[in-house]
Write a protein that holds these residues in place. Structure first.
Motif, PDB file in Angstrom:
ATOM      1  N   GLY A  78       0.790  -1.223   0.000  1.00 49.85           N
ATOM      2  CA  GLY A  78       0.000   0.000   0.000  1.00 49.85           C
ATOM      3  C   GLY A  78       0.820   1.269   0.000  1.00 49.85           C
ATOM      4  N   HIS A  79       1.889   1.327   0.838  1.00 47.88           N
ATOM      5  CA  HIS A  79       2.622   2.591   0.902  1.00 47.88           C
ATOM      6  C   HIS A  79       3.405   2.848  -0.383  1.00 47.88           C
ATOM      7  N   ALA A  80       3.925   1.799  -1.019  1.00 43.35           N
ATOM      8  CA  ALA A  80       4.611   1.993  -2.294  1.00 43.35           C
ATOM      9  C   ALA A  80       3.621   2.353  -3.402  1.00 43.35           C
ATOM     10  N   THR A  81       2.374   1.886  -3.293  1.00 46.25           N
ATOM     11  CA  THR A  81       1.331   2.280  -4.248  1.00 46.25           C
ATOM     12  C   THR A  81       1.046   3.770  -4.128  1.00 46.25           C
ATOM     13  N   VAL A  82       0.882   4.252  -2.891  1.00 46.13           N
ATOM     14  CA  VAL A  82       0.635   5.679  -2.677  1.00 46.13           C
ATOM     15  C   VAL A  82       1.822   6.501  -3.179  1.00 46.13           C
ATOM     16  N   VAL A 131      -2.341  -9.152  -7.334  1.00 50.48           N
ATOM     17  CA  VAL A 131      -3.590  -9.536  -6.658  1.00 50.48           C
ATOM     18  C   VAL A 131      -4.820  -8.986  -7.373  1.00 50.48           C
ATOM     19  N   GLY A 132      -4.624  -8.237  -8.451  1.00 51.72           N
ATOM     20  CA  GLY A 132      -5.754  -7.691  -9.200  1.00 51.72           C
ATOM     21  C   GLY A 132      -5.568  -6.209  -9.473  1.00 51.72           C
ATOM     22  N   GLU A 133      -6.571  -5.620 -10.106  1.00 48.86           N
ATOM     23  CA  GLU A 133      -6.502  -4.202 -10.443  1.00 48.86           C
ATOM     24  C   GLU A 133      -6.844  -3.343  -9.227  1.00 48.86           C
ATOM     25  N   VAL A 134      -6.023  -2.331  -9.005  1.00 44.09           N
ATOM     26  CA  VAL A 134      -6.201  -1.419  -7.875  1.00 44.09           C
ATOM     27  C   VAL A 134      -6.431  -0.011  -8.429  1.00 44.09           C
ATOM     28  N   PRO A 135      -7.676   0.484  -8.385  1.00 41.43           N
ATOM     29  CA  PRO A 135      -7.933   1.860  -8.827  1.00 41.43           C
ATOM     30  C   PRO A 135      -7.350   2.863  -7.833  1.00 41.43           C
ATOM     31  N   ILE A 136      -6.838   3.954  -8.362  1.00 38.17           N
ATOM     32  CA  ILE A 136      -6.229   4.986  -7.523  1.00 38.17           C
ATOM     33  C   ILE A 136      -6.684   6.352  -8.014  1.00 38.17           C
ATOM     34  N   GLU A 137      -7.050   7.207  -7.083  1.00 37.09           N
ATOM     35  CA  GLU A 137      -7.378   8.592  -7.396  1.00 37.09           C
ATOM     36  C   GLU A 137      -6.371   9.492  -6.699  1.00 37.09           C
ATOM     37  N   LEU A 183      -0.123  16.547  -2.752  1.00 34.44           N
ATOM     38  CA  LEU A 183      -0.791  15.471  -3.478  1.00 34.44           C
ATOM     39  C   LEU A 183      -1.144  14.347  -2.511  1.00 34.44           C
ATOM     40  N   ARG A 184      -2.360  13.817  -2.664  1.00 28.51           N
ATOM     41  CA  ARG A 184      -2.855  12.722  -1.831  1.00 28.51           C
ATOM     42  C   ARG A 184      -3.428  11.643  -2.734  1.00 28.51           C
ATOM     43  N   ALA A 185      -3.044  10.397  -2.484  1.00 29.22           N
ATOM     44  CA  ALA A 185      -3.530   9.264  -3.279  1.00 29.22           C
ATOM     45  C   ALA A 185      -4.484   8.425  -2.453  1.00 29.22           C
ATOM     46  N   THR A 186      -5.558   7.974  -3.099  1.00 33.82           N
ATOM     47  CA  THR A 186      -6.511   7.063  -2.468  1.00 33.82           C
ATOM     48  C   THR A 186      -6.578   5.795  -3.286  1.00 33.82           C
ATOM     49  N   LEU A 187      -6.182   4.675  -2.688  1.00 36.74           N
ATOM     50  CA  LEU A 187      -6.260   3.395  -3.377  1.00 36.74           C
ATOM     51  C   LEU A 187      -7.511   2.655  -2.921  1.00 36.74           C
ATOM     52  N   THR A 188      -8.072   1.873  -3.823  1.00 39.82           N
ATOM     53  CA  THR A 188      -9.214   1.018  -3.502  1.00 39.82           C
ATOM     54  C   THR A 188      -8.745  -0.426  -3.550  1.00 39.82           C
ATOM     55  N   SER A 189      -8.887  -1.117  -2.431  1.00 38.31           N
ATOM     56  CA  SER A 189      -8.340  -2.469  -2.306  1.00 38.31           C
ATOM     57  C   SER A 189      -9.098  -3.462  -3.177  1.00 38.31           C
ATOM     58  N   VAL A 190      -8.493  -4.607  -3.382  1.00 36.45           N
ATOM     59  CA  VAL A 190      -9.218  -5.754  -3.930  1.00 36.45           C
ATOM     60  C   VAL A 190     -10.193  -6.237  -2.854  1.00 36.45           C
ATOM     61  N   PRO A 191     -11.184  -7.059  -3.194  1.00 36.74           N
ATOM     62  CA  PRO A 191     -12.133  -7.534  -2.175  1.00 36.74           C
ATOM     63  C   PRO A 191     -11.411  -8.221  -1.016  1.00 36.74           C
ATOM     64  N   ASP A 237     -20.176  -1.526  -0.381  1.00 38.43           N
ATOM     65  CA  ASP A 237     -18.953  -1.840  -1.120  1.00 38.43           C
ATOM     66  C   ASP A 237     -17.996  -2.539  -0.162  1.00 38.43           C
ATOM     67  N   PRO A 238     -17.674  -3.815  -0.396  1.00 38.11           N
ATOM     68  CA  PRO A 238     -16.797  -4.534   0.533  1.00 38.11           C
ATOM     69  C   PRO A 238     -15.348  -4.067   0.495  1.00 38.11           C
ATOM     70  N   ARG A 239     -14.961  -3.366  -0.570  1.00 37.26           N
ATOM     71  CA  ARG A 239     -13.570  -2.939  -0.687  1.00 37.26           C
ATOM     72  C   ARG A 239     -13.265  -1.821   0.315  1.00 37.26           C
ATOM     73  N   VAL A 240     -12.002  -1.629   0.575  1.00 36.75           N
ATOM     74  CA  VAL A 240     -11.541  -0.640   1.550  1.00 36.75           C
ATOM     75  C   VAL A 240     -10.695   0.397   0.821  1.00 36.75           C
ATOM     76  N   ARG A 241     -10.889   1.654   1.187  1.00 37.17           N
ATOM     77  CA  ARG A 241     -10.108   2.741   0.594  1.00 37.17           C
ATOM     78  C   ARG A 241      -9.102   3.267   1.608  1.00 37.17           C
ATOM     79  N   VAL A 242      -7.875   3.406   1.166  1.00 42.18           N
ATOM     80  CA  VAL A 242      -6.786   3.900   2.023  1.00 42.18           C
ATOM     81  C   VAL A 242      -6.181   5.126   1.364  1.00 42.18           C
ATOM     82  N   SER A 243      -6.086   6.210   2.130  1.00 42.86           N
ATOM     83  CA  SER A 243      -5.591   7.479   1.589  1.00 42.86           C
ATOM     84  C   SER A 243      -4.379   7.965   2.353  1.00 42.86           C
ATOM     85  N   GLY A 244      -3.502   8.655   1.634  1.00 42.26           N
ATOM     86  CA  GLY A 244      -2.372   9.270   2.282  1.00 42.26           C
ATOM     87  C   GLY A 244      -1.615  10.177   1.335  1.00 42.26           C
TER      88      GLY A 244
END
Length: 294
Positions: free
Chosen positions: A87-91, A112-118, A127-135, A281-288
């Motif tokens: 997660g932290h390297a994704t952000v 593990v699948g596609e991870v959308p990021i805004e 700049l702040r990134a929000t990732l949406t986890s896989v289920p 939505d079962p997925r979890v969003r993590v922002s930083g």
């Protein structure tokens, strides 16, 4: 093994602190924005030389003959091994991409699948990134697993918070969640490095997610990461997503909710992770936030 210095020029490896706006805080990550042609061995060599808990290697995804806008294949390496998701390297990588191409929507295609990021900007311009986890999902931890983990940590059963029972939790990578009854217990971390690494390897764990609940939506967390060759991860986005799933499935937090996780304080690298749970939505969003390390 091939020397990293012969794989990439130094300028090709960027360094960012994730989940912080101060380069001295959060979790450092390496970022390679174009890893086209690098082998697994070469990526591991680069990650080992960088020495951070993870380095992200991005390759633009081709659509027909041109790159698909905003879509990247991403692989993550610790100094010792490839990890399925970080997660932290994704952000960090998403912020690095946005610094070149602007804020917006991106997709990281991971193991593990596609991870959308805004990626957007805070009021102060960071700049702040929000990732949406896989289920995600959670699993019961056996009494034997818990007892062994506690012994390796040097914790007693009485050190655990009975309101937050141990569970395995997954949101891209697998973690064992153990909740401390007090902040003092969480702050005092000294463990059997080799023993815990073996325990985690046998159970396909990336970190232990050690937590203390300050209030309904505020947590302090620490993540031993011996399987990656790192004593402790300063800020762990994948574990934050797993914790969000754990709390929701346990009924300890009801969505919609935003949780604030404080991590890295005990290491002198404070970081803040925001975990969002949405209804339906079962997925979890993590922002930083993330910032380049000079």
């Amino acid at each position: 093994m091939t020397s990293p210095s012969t794989v990439l020029p130094p300028a090709a490896v960027l360094r960012y602190a994730a989940f912080a706006t101060d380069p001295a805080g959060g979790n450092p990550a390496g970022v390679v924005l174009d890893a086209t042609g690098l082998s697994a061995g070469q990526m591991l060599a680069v990650a080992a030389e960088v020495g951070y808990s993870e380095t992200a290697f991005l390759t633009p995804v081709a659509a027909d003959t041109a790159p698909a806008e905003g879509v990247y294949t991403v692989r993550y390496y610790s100094p010792l091994m490839e990890v399925p998701f970080c997660g932290h390297a994704t952000v960090a990588a998403a912020v690095a991409v946005a610094e070149q191409h602007g804020p917006g929507q991106y997709v990281f295609s991971t193991a593990v699948g596609e991870v959308p990021i805004e990626v957007g900007r805070d009021e102060d311009g960071a700049l702040r990134a929000t990732l949406t986890s896989v289920p995600p999902h959670t699993e019961e931890a056996t009494a034997a697993d818990v007892a062994q983990a506690l012994a390796l940590l040097g914790w007693a059963a009485e050190d655990l918070d009975p309101a937050l029972p141990p569970r395995f939790a997954y949101a891209g990578s697998r973690h064992l969640v153990l909740a401390a009854a007090t902040r003092a217990r969480l702050a005092d971390l000294a463990y059997d490095f080799d023993g815990l690494a073996a325990f985690m390897t046998e159970r396909n764990l990336i970190t232990l997610q050690l937590v203390w609940r300050e209030d309904a939506h505020t947590f302090h967390v620490r993540d031993p990461f011996p399987v990656g060759g790192v004593v402790e991860d300063p800020a762990t986005g994948a574990a934050a997503a797993a914790l969000g799933a754990y709390l929701r499935e346990l009924g300890a937090v009801a969505p919609p909710a935003v949780l604030t996780l404080h991590q890295g304080v005990d290491l002198g690298r404070p970081g803040v992770l925001l975990v969002e749970l949405r209804e339906g939505d079962p997925r979890v969003r993590v922002s930083g936030a993330a910032v380049a390390i000079p």
